[in-house]
Each structure stands twice: as C-alpha cells, then as structure tokens.
Write a protein that holds these residues in place. Structure first.
Motif, PDB file in Angstrom:
ATOM      1  N   CYS A   1       0.834  -1.211   0.000  1.00 46.70           N
ATOM      2  CA  CYS A   1       0.000   0.000   0.000  1.00 46.70           C
ATOM      3  C   CYS A   1       0.866   1.258   0.000  1.00 46.70           C
ATOM      4  CB  CYS A   1      -0.934   0.014   1.202  1.00 46.70           C
ATOM      5  SG  CYS A   1      -2.288  -1.154   1.079  1.00 46.70           S
ATOM      6  N   ALA A   2       1.901   1.257   0.809  1.00 44.99           N
ATOM      7  CA  ALA A   2       2.804   2.408   0.874  1.00 44.99           C
ATOM      8  C   ALA A   2       3.493   2.633  -0.470  1.00 44.99           C
ATOM      9  CB  ALA A   2       3.847   2.209   1.974  1.00 44.99           C
ATOM     10  N   LYS A   3       3.925   1.559  -1.114  1.00 42.40           N
ATOM     11  CA  LYS A   3       4.556   1.690  -2.435  1.00 42.40           C
ATOM     12  C   LYS A   3       3.586   2.289  -3.435  1.00 42.40           C
ATOM     13  CE  LYS A   3       6.909  -1.878  -3.920  1.00 42.40           C
ATOM     14  NZ  LYS A   3       7.333  -3.266  -4.169  1.00 42.40           N
ATOM     15  N   GLY A   4       2.328   1.894  -3.368  1.00 41.74           N
ATOM     16  CA  GLY A   4       1.325   2.435  -4.277  1.00 41.74           C
ATOM     17  C   GLY A   4       1.090   3.911  -4.050  1.00 41.74           C
ATOM     18  N   ILE A   5       0.993   4.305  -2.809  1.00 40.18           N
ATOM     19  CA  ILE A   5       0.794   5.722  -2.470  1.00 40.18           C
ATOM     20  C   ILE A   5       1.976   6.553  -2.954  1.00 40.18           C
ATOM     21  CG2 ILE A   5       0.616   7.368  -0.561  1.00 40.18           C
ATOM     22  CD1 ILE A   5      -1.020   5.099   0.890  1.00 40.18           C
TER      23      ILE A   5
END
Length: 71
Positions: free
Chosen positions: A62-66
C-alpha cells in the motif's frame, strides 16, 4: 468510471493465481487485462507482481502504491 485517473498503480501477488478460490484465481489475468485497457487510453500505469500471498506485506505494498501515485 466517469472520470479517468491521471495515473494508475496496480499491485498483486503471484500466489493469488494459484489458489482454488474462484475470484482470487483470476486476479492476475484480470489485472493485466485492466492494465492493457488503461494503457490503451494513454494513462500512465505501473504494475507490480509481488511474491507471496494475498495477506503478505500489505502495508508495504500500500505504501509503495501511495508513493508511486505522488511521483
């Protein structure tokens, strides 16, 4: 979609396509089909096929996507 996204980040894990669950089993194929569709519309897309299962490294993914969407 009424409004197309400016960019798109898609991330799934490689074990989803190997499960017996009827919905998860088609995730990789469906995600790659969506990727092709959005690319054909000229939308910048990033796609990652990560190792593991559906619940592995969720926060990191999720952090990578953000972060990718803020680039």
């Amino acid at each position: 979609m009424k409004i197309l996204p400016e960019k798109l980040y898609l991330s799934i894990v490689d074990k989803e396509s190997k499960t017996r669950h009827p919905i998860l089993k088609t995730m990789q194929e469906n995600t790659e089909e969506l990727l092709g569709y959005f690319k054909s519309l000229g939308i910048p897309c990033k796609y990652e096929l990560n190792p593991g299962n559906h619940f592995q490294d969720v926060n990191l993914r999720c952090a990578k996507g953000i972060l990718e969407l803020f680039k």
